[in-house]
Design a protein around this motif. Structure first.
Motif, PDB file in Angstrom:
ATOM      1  N   THR A  71       0.836  -1.199   0.000  1.00 15.31           N
ATOM      2  CA  THR A  71       0.000   0.000   0.000  1.00 15.31           C
ATOM      3  C   THR A  71       0.870   1.248   0.000  1.00 15.31           C
ATOM      4  O   THR A  71       2.043   1.209   0.352  1.00 15.31           O
ATOM      5  N   SER A  73       1.501   4.868   1.734  1.00 19.99           N
ATOM      6  CA  SER A  73       1.222   5.472   3.038  1.00 19.99           C
ATOM      7  C   SER A  73       1.748   6.888   3.053  1.00 19.99           C
ATOM      8  O   SER A  73       2.680   7.231   2.325  1.00 19.99           O
ATOM      9  N   SER A 150      -6.065  -1.060   6.686  1.00 24.51           N
ATOM     10  CA  SER A 150      -4.764  -1.659   6.404  1.00 24.51           C
ATOM     11  C   SER A 150      -4.313  -2.390   7.663  1.00 24.51           C
ATOM     12  O   SER A 150      -4.291  -1.806   8.751  1.00 24.51           O
ATOM     13  N   ARG A 163      -4.497   0.519  10.380  1.00 26.32           N
ATOM     14  CA  ARG A 163      -4.462   1.897   9.878  1.00 26.32           C
ATOM     15  C   ARG A 163      -5.638   2.135   8.942  1.00 26.32           C
ATOM     16  O   ARG A 163      -5.987   1.263   8.145  1.00 26.32           O
ATOM     17  N   VAL A 165      -7.450   3.499   5.627  1.00 28.95           N
ATOM     18  CA  VAL A 165      -7.061   3.737   4.238  1.00 28.95           C
ATOM     19  C   VAL A 165      -8.122   4.610   3.578  1.00 28.95           C
ATOM     20  O   VAL A 165      -9.321   4.315   3.662  1.00 28.95           O
ATOM     21  N   VAL A 181      -4.447   5.085   0.112  1.00 27.94           N
ATOM     22  CA  VAL A 181      -3.356   5.566   0.948  1.00 27.94           C
ATOM     23  C   VAL A 181      -3.674   5.283   2.407  1.00 27.94           C
ATOM     24  O   VAL A 181      -4.747   5.652   2.892  1.00 27.94           O
ATOM     25  N   ASN A 182      -2.755   4.618   3.122  1.00 27.62           N
ATOM     26  CA  ASN A 182      -2.980   4.481   4.558  1.00 27.62           C
ATOM     27  C   ASN A 182      -2.312   5.630   5.301  1.00 27.62           C
ATOM     28  O   ASN A 182      -1.249   6.120   4.916  1.00 27.62           O
ATOM     29  N   THR A 184      -0.648   7.446   8.525  1.00 28.69           N
ATOM     30  CA  THR A 184       0.188   7.039   9.643  1.00 28.69           C
ATOM     31  C   THR A 184       1.115   8.178  10.041  1.00 28.69           C
ATOM     32  O   THR A 184       1.142   9.233   9.390  1.00 28.69           O
ATOM     33  N   ARG A 186       4.616   9.414   9.896  1.00 32.35           N
ATOM     34  CA  ARG A 186       5.901   9.241   9.231  1.00 32.35           C
ATOM     35  C   ARG A 186       6.871  10.370   9.585  1.00 32.35           C
ATOM     36  O   ARG A 186       7.798  10.665   8.832  1.00 32.35           O
ATOM     37  N   LYS A 560       8.822   0.216  12.061  1.00 31.77           N
ATOM     38  CA  LYS A 560       7.548   0.873  11.845  1.00 31.77           C
ATOM     39  C   LYS A 560       6.980   1.292  13.195  1.00 31.77           C
ATOM     40  O   LYS A 560       7.419   0.821  14.245  1.00 31.77           O
TER      41      LYS A 560
END
Length: 626
Positions: A71, A73, A150, A163, A165, A181-182, A184, A186, A560
């Motif tokens: 996926t 993200s 996700s 997560r 999406v 798009v998930n 999160t 980052r 992660k």
């Protein structure tokens, strides 16, 4: 269908909006971007745009292009998941996502890869979140329907990560794809967006050995020294071919409420107090430096917002030093020129003069000896640095002797006639000539000799001087080893590789820096003062083999969110895929729960492999594909 080209063809194609004549078997399009068979050819990093979000239109976000990610993200803040279905109204966020997944088969199944908007699974979910404008720091409020959940299966924990999406149109190189798009956190990564298969499938090939490949055609020529202004303050500009980050000189730095205030002292001693949003703190050598975006004006040729970190550079001659990230997004460097920005010359226009095109890291063969090489902004005549040399008087012309290593690692004496001598400071350099093999072609080039400095070690290397050719030297920082002659070829996401004589399916992962293989029964020990490791390689096809290797490095894998960092020993293995056979570094980890027992990362894929994220076994010889 497999397609091949030379590495130079890839560069020329990006300048001329099509593949060069050196690769006639490659299809071309009339689009202004580099593509094969209507699929983009992307570098490992590219600029990504949210074109349907008014507040962020035209703002480039850094996207890491990852064929190993199922996926896509992206970084988002204030993420909240709710449902208007009465059945779920008391639930929100991860509790809601987990409940939905558990009701329909649990995280071990793959049903959740399907969309939710059907009558049987009427979740009526919505996701609210914010994206932060990188230049102003302002939050942009967003709301989108929940497309699906996700489920991230953790490496270090049996508890999966959930997560939300959503679907967003993402644009790269003018191509817009409705992308799942998930969302999160980052913030700990350099790229706020990770582009995975939900964008790449059917839309792009990925060249792991390049950054910002799609930016090449619009690149502007920059000299080794420039002048410009930052927010109206005049600055002198220098370049770095080693550091990723750009540096702006700053004094009296204060950070408050996620904003950075500082004094910028320009080259004419003018001073201005500036305030910008804090992007992040950068840790270098145990010190923390604030990172911000600032507007940089390079005269007629360049106006752009660039990312810098702040540090007092008052003892240096320039107030702004541009690093590799900024150079790769925007420029190619003419090592022999100054003040090029104001003249606004394109990469394509400069290449018509046929300069020598190199990267910051090169290899070449001189008189049959392999040498590391690097371009220089200060050295004019090409320069071979050796441990020592001896000049000998002789009838006719004087001679010089020095030593270089052969393929077996043994020193060989080289004796040459001195053509002339040049004086640099108190140093006298003899000038000789030699036969170079560059890109598979042979040239005779004059070069000077100089002894290695005490802090340079004892390994000879070559400096590509500004006058290596009459047309000069151009540096493209988007890749390494541009002088290599290996071909470019396309490969699937899954291919069969030969590793130390064993052939089995591997996963081609452009997101991984270093390749990785399955290893169990890992035991480390010392032998003759060297760190060693024994391990057993095995896969689900029944192959098993024990190896003993020297430990050449140790890797700490960034985890992660919700996972622990992973420490792995690194060894060297011989790997062959298609037309590439190399000794590469491989980190060892237990991959027993994965079908594919090895991933090939950037350190192998950079040798000319264009990867498809959704096609497999493009190289043929399909085995073990169950």
């Amino acid at each position: 269908m497999k397609r091949t080209a030379t590495k130079l063809a890839l560069i020329l194609a990006a300048m001329t909006c099509g593949w060069a004549q050196a690769a006639p078997d490659l299809s071309t399009t009339q689009s202004p971007v580099l593509s094969i068979e209507d699929k983009l050819v992307l570098g490992r990093l590219e600029s990504v745009y949210y074109q349907d979000i008014d507040a962020l239109q035209g703002i480039p976000f850094v996207g890491k292009i990852d064929t190993g990610a199922d996926t896509t993200s992206m970084h988002a803040e204030d993420v909240k998941v709710t449902s208007s279905n009465p059945k779920y109204q008391s639930l929100s966020n991860e509790q809601l996502l987990k409940t939905i997944v558990d009701e329909y088969g649990g995280s071990a199944s793959d049903w959740w890869l399907e969309e939710f908007d059907n009558e049987e699974r009427n979740f009526q979910g919505k996701v609210s979140f914010t994206l932060r404008h990188p230049y102003t720091g302002e939050k942009v409020a967003m709301e989108r329907p929940l497309t699906r959940t996700s489920v991230i299966r953790s490496r270090t924990s049996s508890t999966p990560i959930y997560r939300p999406v959503v679907t967003l149109p993402l644009t790269i190189a003018g191509k817009t794809v409705e992308t799942e798009v998930n969302l999160t956190d980052r913030s700990g990564f350099s790229a706020p967006i990770l582009i995975g298969k939900t964008f790449l499938a059917n839309h792009a090939w990925v060249m792991a050995g390049y950054d910002y490949l799609q930016e090449q055609r619009d690149a502007q020529v920059i000299g080794r020294r420039e002048a410009g202004d930052v927010d109206g303050v005049p600055v002198d500009v220098s370049l770095s071919l080693k550091s990723n980050y750009s540096i702006l000189s700053a004094q009296n730095i204060e950070i408050k409420d996620n904003r950075v205030s500082f004094d910028l002292v320009g080259k004419d001693e003018s001073k201005k107090r500036l305030t910008y949003p804090l992007v992040k703190q950068l840790s270098i050598g145990g010190n923390e430096y604030p990172v911000i975006y600032v507007p940089f004006n390079g005269g007629k040729g360049f106006q752009q917002t660039i990312q810098v970190y702040l540090k007092d550079r008052s003892k240096y001659s320039t107030q702004l030093r541009l690093g590799l990230d900024t150079l790769s997004k925007n420029f190619v460097v003419d090592t022999g020129a100054k003040g090029k920005l104001d003249r606004k010359q394109s990469f394509a226009a400069r290449m018509k003069d046929k300069p020598l095109l190199v990267s910051p890291v090169e290899n070449l063969i001189l008189d049959g000896h392999k040498l590391d090489a690097t371009p220089s902004f200060s050295v004019s005549t090409p320069l071979l640095k050796v441990a020592s040399f001896e000049m000998i008087e002789a009838k006719g012309r004087d001679k010089v002797e020095y030593y270089l290593s052969n393929d077996q690692g043994n020193l060989e004496k080289v004796r040459k006639t001195i053509l002339r001598k040049i004086k640099v400071g108190d140093t006298v350099r003899p000038v000789v000539d030699g036969e170079f093999i560059v890109g598979g072609e042979e040239f005779t080039v004059e070069f000077a000799l100089e002894a290695l400095d005490s802090d340079e070690g004892e390994t000879p290397y070559f400096i590509i001087g500004k006058k290596a050719t009459k047309a000069g030297v151009l540096v493209n920082t988007r890749s390494e080893n541009l002088l290599d002659a290996y071909p470019i070829f396309t490969a699937g996401h899954i291919e069969n590789a030969t590793v130390e004589g064993l052939q089995f399916p591997v996963k081609l992962d452009t997101g991984a820096d270093v390749s990785s293989m399955n290893a169990v029964n890992i035991k480390q020990f010392e032998k003759d003062g060297k760190k060693m490791v024994t391990f057993t390689y095995a896969n689900d096809m029944g192959m098993k083999q024990e190896f003993t290797r020297e430990v050449v490095d140790v890797m700490r894998i960034k985890a992660k969110a919700g996972e622990k960092a992973n420490v792995r020993p690194v060894v060297e293995m011989r790997v062959k895929l298609g037309q590439v056979e190399k000794n590469i570094r491989v980190n060892l980890q237990d991959r027993s729960r994965f079908h594919y027992s090895m991933i090939l990362g950037k350190n192998f894929l950079k040798y000319g492999v264009l990867v498809s994220s959704d096609e497999n076994f493009l190289l043929g010889n399909e085995i073990g594909s169950h």
